[in-house]
Design a protein around this motif. Sequence first.
Motif, PDB file in Angstrom:
ATOM      1  N   LYS A  18      50.363  91.549  17.753  1.00 52.98           N
ATOM      2  CA  LYS A  18      49.751  90.455  17.095  1.00 52.98           C
ATOM      3  C   LYS A  18      48.325  90.720  16.759  1.00 52.98           C
ATOM      4  CE  LYS A  18      50.536  86.518  18.435  1.00 52.98           C
ATOM      5  NZ  LYS A  18      50.949  85.558  17.713  1.00 52.98           N
ATOM      6  N   TYR A  19      47.693  91.613  17.306  1.00 56.24           N
ATOM      7  CA  TYR A  19      46.339  92.039  16.510  1.00 56.24           C
ATOM      8  C   TYR A  19      46.703  92.715  15.032  1.00 56.24           C
ATOM      9  CZ  TYR A  19      42.895  95.869  15.273  1.00 56.24           C
ATOM     10  OH  TYR A  19      42.295  96.703  14.809  1.00 56.24           O
ATOM     11  N   ARG A  20      47.553  93.390  14.920  1.00 56.20           N
ATOM     12  CA  ARG A  20      47.771  93.986  13.651  1.00 56.20           C
ATOM     13  C   ARG A  20      48.134  92.977  12.630  1.00 56.20           C
ATOM     14  NH1 ARG A  20      46.107  98.896  12.085  1.00 56.20           N
ATOM     15  NH2 ARG A  20      47.834  99.290  11.041  1.00 56.20           N
ATOM     16  N   ALA A  21      48.920  91.882  13.073  1.00 55.17           N
ATOM     17  CA  ALA A  21      49.545  91.019  11.972  1.00 55.17           C
ATOM     18  C   ALA A  21      48.893  89.575  11.984  1.00 55.17           C
ATOM     19  CB  ALA A  21      50.935  90.682  12.759  1.00 55.17           C
ATOM     20  N   CYS A  22      47.765  89.606  12.807  1.00 54.02           N
ATOM     21  CA  CYS A  22      46.903  88.349  12.672  1.00 54.02           C
ATOM     22  C   CYS A  22      46.152  88.496  11.566  1.00 54.02           C
ATOM     23  CB  CYS A  22      45.996  88.398  13.804  1.00 54.02           C
ATOM     24  SG  CYS A  22      44.931  86.782  13.904  1.00 54.02           S
ATOM     25  N   ARG A  23      46.158  87.245  10.752  1.00 55.81           N
ATOM     26  CA  ARG A  23      45.256  86.912   9.588  1.00 55.81           C
ATOM     27  C   ARG A  23      44.046  86.354   9.660  1.00 55.81           C
ATOM     28  NH1 ARG A  23      46.507  90.529   6.434  1.00 55.81           N
ATOM     29  NH2 ARG A  23      46.280  89.076   4.502  1.00 55.81           N
ATOM     30  N   HIS A  24      44.125  85.378  10.647  1.00 53.57           N
ATOM     31  CA  HIS A  24      42.765  84.899  10.939  1.00 53.57           C
ATOM     32  C   HIS A  24      41.678  85.648  11.472  1.00 53.57           C
ATOM     33  CE1 HIS A  24      39.945  81.663  12.797  1.00 53.57           C
ATOM     34  NE2 HIS A  24      40.386  81.008  11.832  1.00 53.57           N
ATOM     35  N   PRO A  25      40.112  85.774  10.767  1.00 58.43           N
ATOM     36  CA  PRO A  25      39.484  86.777  11.295  1.00 58.43           C
ATOM     37  C   PRO A  25      38.945  86.661  12.691  1.00 58.43           C
ATOM     38  CG  PRO A  25      38.606  85.254   9.589  1.00 58.43           C
ATOM     39  CD  PRO A  25      39.930  84.896   9.595  1.00 58.43           C
ATOM     40  N   GLU A  27      40.468  85.234  15.306  1.00 58.44           N
ATOM     41  CA  GLU A  27      41.522  85.516  16.165  1.00 58.44           C
ATOM     42  C   GLU A  27      41.746  87.378  16.149  1.00 58.44           C
ATOM     43  OE1 GLU A  27      44.984  83.032  15.681  1.00 58.44           O
ATOM     44  OE2 GLU A  27      43.622  81.131  15.692  1.00 58.44           O
ATOM     45  N   LYS A  28      41.530  87.757  14.942  1.00 58.32           N
ATOM     46  CA  LYS A  28      41.926  88.989  14.914  1.00 58.32           C
ATOM     47  C   LYS A  28      41.187  89.807  15.795  1.00 58.32           C
ATOM     48  CE  LYS A  28      43.125  92.820  11.626  1.00 58.32           C
ATOM     49  NZ  LYS A  28      44.463  92.724  11.557  1.00 58.32           N
TER      50      LYS A  28
END
Length: 169
Positions: A18-25, A27-28
Amino acid sequence: MPRLPFVRHRTANQIRQKYRACRHPVEKVRWHALWLLARTDEPRTPAQAGGLVGLSAVTVRVVLHRWNAHGPAGVAAGRKGNGSSPKLTARQRDALYAALQKRPPDGGLWTGPKAARYVRDRWGVVVCPQTGWRWLRGLGFTLQVPRPSHPRSADRPTRRRWKKTCDAG
């Protein structure tokens, strides 16, 4: 201070994905902190995880509390969808755009205050003049100011005569 529990809603590898795929800064960074806390090979405190991702220990604890209480939904940025509904409907905005294509009722050029007055008179939506200007800009209109002219400049017929004599020569 007692160590906060970490509720395992997901495995550490799932959190990493989830961390690697997250695009929102925002949330990442939260996912990254949670992944660091979820890893069992190197147990970390919220302060240590926060130091690695650039968050304060208090913020990491807040994220952890939200994770424990709500799971993955608690990581999401809470700012999404918290704005108010638009003052004008899509149909009203289209009608405003059509009206802006014509001359304003009092003549001259369209301005923010004129657009705000027009909307107030037409649909009863009261807004400040700045909102009228934002609507103008949002619909693609720019500031239109007539070119300044010198008080002693020649009038239009005189300029035409000069142009004819210059082009003939």
